[in-house]
Enzyme design. Structure first.
Site, PDB file in Angstrom:
ATOM      1  N   SER A  70       3.295  -9.584  -8.966  1.00 14.39           N
ATOM      2  CA  SER A  70       3.118  -8.143  -8.779  1.00 14.39           C
ATOM      3  C   SER A  70       4.417  -7.366  -8.868  1.00 14.39           C
ATOM      4  O   SER A  70       4.444  -6.247  -9.381  1.00 14.39           O
ATOM      5  CB  SER A  70       2.446  -7.876  -7.427  1.00 14.39           C
ATOM      6  OG  SER A  70       1.191  -8.498  -7.359  1.00 14.39           O
TER       7      SER A  70
ATOM      8  N   HIS B  85       6.371  -5.057  -4.118  1.00 12.38           N
ATOM      9  CA  HIS B  85       5.928  -4.038  -5.063  1.00 12.38           C
ATOM     10  C   HIS B  85       6.985  -2.944  -5.251  1.00 12.38           C
ATOM     11  O   HIS B  85       7.290  -2.554  -6.377  1.00 12.38           O
ATOM     12  CB  HIS B  85       4.621  -3.415  -4.580  1.00 12.38           C
ATOM     13  CG  HIS B  85       3.450  -4.339  -4.694  1.00 12.38           C
ATOM     14  ND1 HIS B  85       2.150  -3.931  -4.437  1.00 12.38           N
ATOM     15  CD2 HIS B  85       3.364  -5.652  -5.035  1.00 12.38           C
ATOM     16  CE1 HIS B  85       1.333  -4.952  -4.620  1.00 12.38           C
ATOM     17  NE2 HIS B  85       2.049  -6.005  -4.971  1.00 12.38           N
TER      18      HIS B  85
END
Length: 291
Positions: free
Chosen positions: A193, A241
């Site tokens: 991610s 993230h």
């Protein structure tokens, strides 16, 4: 995704007024051929690994697609994107073969030995900073990440070239690991991610820098929606993230900055050197934070 043909433009600097295309005098443009320097409009642009070229200069090299569809998802080759997807899928199969159940709690030996964990990195398992970005906690986790990787990669890699694309990917991946170690160093973290967020940021930065506002707006909205999910759902690595997002944006900004000031192989070399420095610095910072 609209007019994506100008995604890989080599922007001209040093002039205050926009020039007109040398083949179409009635069309203004801020883009010049990276080889001869003549101004070219979108219909005259041909993408190469060292920037946009005019039709005459493009014929001196290998054939590539030109025209309005040059940066559509199927227009250019994306070997690194396909290879990264294949590697992630293979690693997931290895996870399952290693006794994993497709989750962090039942991850088996592979996640246990290669997932990102601050204490383990501090004890010498430096490779976890990288390998954690190729592991996934379940099929849905893998599927979502690989889908976004394909979409972003199909636009970004043909537009900036495979070396730059890989550089941005790994800057984002390691920056994501750094962010995860800063925010929650004691948790076991896996997933691509961070790298995916970095690619999305890179699409926005480069598209906006080259005037492709529709793509920039679409991916910008996609990032916002994913950030909402990041902060709303428990168990998601916020640091991973955000770290990847920042890393990808900075790396893409470097690519954009250098190519606006220097074209050809010299500029390409400076871009890659800068990305290598970013990878090394981010990796060193991750080790320092873990230690």
């Amino acid at each position: 995704m609209g007019r994506s043909s100008t995604l890989a433009l080599t922007m001209e600097t040093g002039t205050q007024q926009r020039q007109t295309c040398y083949r179409h005098p009635n069309r203004e443009t801020g883009v010049s051929c990276s080889n001869c320097g003549r101004p070219i409009c979108p219909d005259c642009m041909t993408s190469t690994s060292v920037g946009m070229r005019c039709p005459e200069c493009a014929r001196q090299t290998t054939k590539v697609r030109a025209g309005a569809g040059a940066f559509s998802p199927t227009a250019g080759k994306m070997p690194a994107t396909i290879a990264l997807i294949a590697i992630n899928v293979i690693v997931f199969v290895v996870e399952l073969a290693g006794g994993g159940s497709g989750s962090l709690s039942g991850g088996g030996s592979v996640i246990h030995d290669a997932g990102l964990s601050g204490p383990d990195v501090a004890n010498g398992d430096w490779w976890r900073v990288i390998t954690g970005g190729f592991l996934h906690a379940g099929f849905l986790h893998l599927l979502l990440n690989m889908y976004v990787l394909y979409v972003a990669g199909s636009i970004l890699e043909p537009g900036i070239g495979t070396p730059r694309f890989l550089g941005i990917y790994f800057v984002s991946l390691i920056a994501g690991s750094l962010g995860a170690l800063i925010v929650d160093p004691n948790s076991l973290t896996v997933g691509a991610s961070g790298a995916i967020f970095g690619l999305m940021a890179a699409v926005v930065v480069i598209a906006r820098g080259r005037g492709v506002e529709q793509i920039a707006s679409q991916f910008g909205l996609f990032i916002v929606l994913n950030l909402v999910l990041t902060f709303s759902i428990s168990g998601i690595s916020v640091g991973g993230h955000i770290g990847g997002l920042i890393g990808g944006a900075v790396a893409a900004g470097l690519v954009l900055l250098v190519e606006r000031r220097m074209s050809g192989r010299a500029g390409f070399g400076i871009e890659l050197a800068g990305i290598v420095v970013m990878i090394a610095a981010t990796f060193a910072a991750a080790l320092a934070v873990a230690g």
